[in-house]
Design an enzyme around this catalytic site. Structure first.
Site, short mmCIF file in Angstrom:
data_model
loop_
_atom_site.label_atom_id
_atom_site.label_comp_id
_atom_site.label_asym_id
_atom_site.label_seq_id
_atom_site.Cartn_x
_atom_site.Cartn_y
_atom_site.Cartn_z
N CYS A 101 -34.79 10.48 9.60
CA CYS A 101 -34.67 11.71 9.13
C CYS A 101 -33.79 12.68 9.93
O CYS A 101 -32.74 13.20 9.33
CB CYS A 101 -36.14 12.55 9.16
SG CYS A 101 -37.20 11.78 8.46
N HIS A 162 -36.01 19.94 11.47
CA HIS A 162 -36.11 18.76 12.23
C HIS A 162 -34.53 18.45 13.00
O HIS A 162 -34.34 17.17 13.05
CB HIS A 162 -36.34 17.46 11.31
CG HIS A 162 -36.96 16.35 12.13
ND1 HIS A 162 -37.40 15.06 11.66
CD2 HIS A 162 -37.52 16.36 13.30
CE1 HIS A 162 -37.86 14.47 12.73
NE2 HIS A 162 -37.78 15.12 13.73
#
Length: 607
Positions: A101, A162
């Site tokens: 990610c 993130h």
């Protein structure tokens, strides 16, 4: 009786009730208030040009390319995404720059391989591991949001970030989206993981937390009163008793902090702008709130131009799904979550239509990497399907980890139903959005992406990517070559993961495949595939079977060396920096009483 009407405040996207009284304010005051709201809103006065489209970038988390009907799945219902494919251009050879990610999203935002920005690791963890870590996207990197903001766009990130949060204290927010060109943020600064849902004790914790916080406040008031009374000689209490009450406050804090060591409380949280609104978050309703926030932003900014990055929490483990969708698919909880995600995409597209900006809005849809094959509980599969492609999430070289869906719709500017089989990359979003917005890409750094507009519009037939390089963390595992005078797409593997247990097609024993060490195989000579003939990478070519074998191996090796010479060494954000620090843990109140729910109008400590 006073009338009530729904309106939207400029700094939040939740409806509030405004009371209108019979006594109407002066017109001049209303005009002044209107201008004040306009200037405070993320959609304040802009220097708008008619040729600048609105832009909606939709990125799904952990979605496998084989999970969508338009990419061959006939058992999963994804009608809204399939409609997007029919109305736009479908990219069949679309590649993420990483199979995890954090680095993949950094590449999407910057148009650069993660190795250039340092969003890689030479160790075990390949993503920002916790909100207590100072790791994050370096502030000297330029995102497409910053480029578009400079062109007069209102910019918003709704959903998963993130890319880090804090550097030196729990409130410095040095890696907040606001520092990368976004005007508005609502969402999850971290990522979903197993403790985030379901959480049957959440409501109990909120109730207990409010009581404990009340006790601490009462004791603190009593201590302050006792000290003042003691110093003024109005109260006769021994100092030992006052010391005991102070000790009681510290003990309450210590025992409260010790009682919830689960990462649920420190990483599963939601923020609006700089404010924590839920700690821990209610995973089941988070997606619905984010959808409302996104639609509200587009409504406020409908006059344009606007950039919306809608970053789904779906379809990442633990797959928080509303009861309306649980049990509705043929593929268990994962399928339910995918179909709920598709429904939300449909609502975003419907909102664009209802606001009358359909023909003036470029919509881009993708996943950050391949499906997570190893995500399972017992025999229940909770990760995606990558179709015919080998491997999955975390595998930097195999096609299943990096081949992702790509859909682009811009009615009137891009042909409907067009399919592109040329190699393209998530990194191409950066220069493409720069081109359509009138921006100029930075000239002081290497930009690895290419402007997709000529390819999407059919002005050219070949991709500008002759070579693409595939990293696992900081280690280059593979490279592909699409010669300008050939239809072939050659793929060379230098390193591949060791699947476990033997005979499996993923790393089930370690949950994620490793990038180096004993759990990888180093190939000398390297493995060679022609993806046009063998997209599943099932049979490596040999010098005897492939007359071009040696020429391809040598050409790709030279390209790899040239690429590596272009890499300027920078600090690896996801290595030494990527460690948990208590003083960096976010807190919605007075540490350690960090539990609140401001979305549910239920306040707890510090709310």
């Amino acid at each position: 009786m006073e009338a009530s009407q729904e309106t939207w405040t400029p700094s939040t996207a939740v409806p509030v009730s405004v009371q209108t009284s019979p006594s109407t304010p002066p017109k001049s005051l209303l005009i002044a208030l209107s201008w004040t709201c306009l200037l405070l809103s993320p959609c304040g006065a802009r220097d708008v040009r008619e040729d600048k489209p609105n832009i909606v970038v939709i990125i799904v988390d952990d979605l496998g390319i084989g999970d969508l009907g338009c990419f061959g799945n006939d058992t999963m219902r994804t009608p809204n995404i399939d409609r997007l494919a029919r109305e736009g251009v479908q990219l069949n050879h679309h590649i993420s720059a990483a199979a995890m990610c954090t680095p993949s999203r950094a590449a999407l935002l910057t148009g650069r391989y993660p190795i250039r920005s340092g969003m890689v690791s030479d160790g075990g963890s390949r993503v920002v591991a916790t909100l207590g870590s100072p790791a994050g996207l370096p502030l000297n990197e330029t995102t497409f949001a910053a480029l578009l903001k400079g062109q007069g766009y209102s910019t918003a990130l709704i959903g998963k970030w993130h890319q880090g949060l804090n550097c030196d204290s729990r409130q410095d927010h040095c890696h907040h989206p606001y520092n990368y060109g976004f005007d508005y943020f609502y969402g999850m600064p971290f990522t979903l993981f197993e403790p985030c849902w379901p959480d049957p004790s959440r409501d109990t914790e909120l109730a207990i937390a409010s009581k404990v916080w009340l006790c601490v406040q009462l004791v603190a008031i009593a201590v302050l009163t006792a000290i003042l009374g003691k110093l003024s000689r109005m109260i006769r209490l021994p100092w030992s008793f006052i010391f005991f009450m102070v000790l009681l406050i510290f003990l309450l804090g210590y025992f409260w902090f010790s009682s919830y060591q689960s990462r649920l409380y420190w990483d599963c949280l939601l923020m609006r702008e700089h404010e924590i609104t839920e700690q821990p978050m209610n995973g089941e309703r988070a997606g619905s709130i984010m959808l409302k926030e996104a639609i509200s932003f587009m409504e406020r900014c409908r006059e344009g131009p606007f950039l919306l990055l809608f970053s789904f929490l779906h379809v990442h483990m633990p797959l928080p799904t509303t009861t309306d969708f649980i049990g509705t698919s043929r593929h268990g909880l994962y399928g339910d979550n995918v179909e709920e995600m598709d429904s939300m995409v449909g609502k975003l597209l419907d909102a664009i239509d209802s606001f009358g900006v359909r023909n003036h809005t470029l919509v881009y849809f993708t996943s950050d990497h391949g499906g997570h094959l190893e995500a399972r509980v017992g025999h229940a599969q909770l990760g995606g399907w990558n179709g015919i492609f080998k491997g999955g999430k975390g595998m930097g070289g195999w096609e299943g980890g990096i081949r992702v869906p790509g859909l682009v719709r811009w009615p009137g500017r891009l042909p409907a139903g067009k399919v592109v089989d040329e190699p393209t990359s998530l990194m191409d979003v950066f220069p493409t959005l720069a081109a359509v917005s009138g921006s100029r890409v930075p000239q002081d750094r290497v930009i690895d992406g290419q402007d997709l507009m000529p390819l999407l519009q059919g002005d050219v037939e070949r991709s500008e990517h002759e070579f693409l390089f595939h990293y696992c963390g900081a280690f280059l595992h593979a490279a592909r070559w699409h010669p300008k005078d050939s239809e072939a797409v050659w793929k060379v593997h230098y390193v591949t993961p060791v699947f476990q247990p033997p005979g499996a097609q993923a790393c089930y024993e370690t949950k994620y495949c490793q990038c180096s060490g004993k759990l990888v195989t180093y190939h000398d000579p390297p493995l060679l595939f022609d993806l046009t003939r063998d997209p599943s990478e099932s049979t490596p070519l040999t010098p005897d079977a492939e007359p071009w074998y040696n020429a391809v191996i040598q050409t790709v090796a030279s390209a790899v060396k040239e690429h590596e010479r272009s890499i300027v060494p920078v600090q690896h954000q996801l290595s030494a920096l990527n460690r948990d620090n208590t003083w960096l843990k976010p807190c919605c109140g007075l540490f350690p009483f960090c539990v609140c729910d401001k979305e549910g109008n239920t306040s707890a400590p510090g709310a």
